[in-house]
Motif scaffolding. Structure first.
Motif, PDB file in Angstrom:
ATOM      1  N   GLY A 116       0.847  -1.174   0.000  1.00 50.49           N
ATOM      2  CA  GLY A 116       0.000   0.000   0.000  1.00 50.49           C
ATOM      3  C   GLY A 116       0.877   1.216   0.000  1.00 50.49           C
ATOM      4  O   GLY A 116       2.045   1.142   0.373  1.00 50.49           O
ATOM      5  N   ARG A 137      -5.653   5.096   3.912  1.00 51.66           N
ATOM      6  CA  ARG A 137      -5.220   3.721   3.696  1.00 51.66           C
ATOM      7  C   ARG A 137      -6.375   2.769   3.424  1.00 51.66           C
ATOM      8  O   ARG A 137      -6.297   1.924   2.535  1.00 51.66           O
ATOM      9  N   GLU A 141      -6.893   0.620  -0.138  1.00 56.63           N
ATOM     10  CA  GLU A 141      -7.002  -0.826  -0.257  1.00 56.63           C
ATOM     11  C   GLU A 141      -8.215  -1.214  -1.102  1.00 56.63           C
ATOM     12  O   GLU A 141      -8.157  -2.141  -1.910  1.00 56.63           O
ATOM     13  N   LYS A 144      -7.457  -0.119  -4.754  1.00 58.11           N
ATOM     14  CA  LYS A 144      -6.437  -0.997  -5.313  1.00 58.11           C
ATOM     15  C   LYS A 144      -7.050  -2.317  -5.768  1.00 58.11           C
ATOM     16  O   LYS A 144      -6.758  -2.814  -6.862  1.00 58.11           O
ATOM     17  N   GLU A 145      -7.912  -2.860  -4.933  1.00 59.46           N
ATOM     18  CA  GLU A 145      -8.594  -4.106  -5.283  1.00 59.46           C
ATOM     19  C   GLU A 145      -9.496  -3.907  -6.498  1.00 59.46           C
ATOM     20  O   GLU A 145      -9.556  -4.756  -7.394  1.00 59.46           O
TER      21      GLU A 145
END
Length: 207
Positions: A116, A137, A141, A144-145
């Protein structure tokens, strides 16, 4: 090439629009100080773009330096100074792709288990819209997924638009496609983003 100093608190080193074009024109003619001003303006923006595709600060620093070295050697061939930013970002994107091919990374995002972004690494000016406040953060996540599951073209357009803050016309210039094609890719990516149940609660803040 060392990293340029950050803009002064009063913003006096910031310049946009016609002045960018004028400065790019001077740099194209060999004015080293003009190119240094462009470097100071775009360093963090390019670094942010590269970092979120390599997920490594040292690699991003090296690639960013290479971007500006290449830009300095090629700027004499810049046809339209008004298009300096997309021209610069196209150099950065190509270098990121070269880096990832050499390192045999799985995707343009350089996704690795547990990886990350170190948000402290980047200056806040790298993201100047609503995304800078949402990019925490937990949000990263989820995004990003989400982006890992997009087709390559949709993923790149999505990132260039919402992470790098390029206009549709600039994105078209960076990736070498028609604006209508960019709109199609972006529409599909945004539609998928909004339909994602894990992202639905924050999509209104970001998009």
């Amino acid at each position: 090439m060392s990293q340029p100093e950050k803009e002064r608190a009063d913003g006096s080193s910031t310049f946009y629009g016609e002045e960018v074009s004028r400065t790019a024109r001077l740099a194209r003619e060999g004015d080293i100080r003009a190119f240094s001003r462009l470097t100071a303006l775009y360093w963090e923006k390019v670094f942010g773009m590269v970092y979120y595709r390599t997920m490594n600060a040292m690699d991003a620093e090296d690639i960013t330096q290479e971007v500006f070295l290449k830009a300095q050697t090629r700027i004499s061939g810049l046809k339209d100074p008004l298009k300096f930013r997309p021209w610069l970002f196209s150099i950065a994107l190509n270098l990121v792709r070269d880096f990832q091919r050499k390192k045999k990374l799985l995707s343009i995002l350089g996704l690795e288990a547990g990886a990350g972004p170190d948000l402290d690494t980047l200056g806040g000016r790298a993201f100047e819209s609503g995304l800078d406040q949402a990019m925490k953060r937990e949000f990263w996540e989820k995004v990003k997924e989400f982006t890992a599951g997009l087709p390559g073209a949709e993923r790149e357009v999505f990132l260039l638009k919402f992470l790098d803050q390029l206009t549709l016309e600039e994105i078209a210039q960076v990736v070498g496609k028609k604006p209508s094609t960019i709109k199609t890719h972006l529409y599909r990516a945004v539609a998928k983003f909004r339909k994602n149940p894990r992202l639905r609660s924050i999509s209104r803040e970001v998009l």
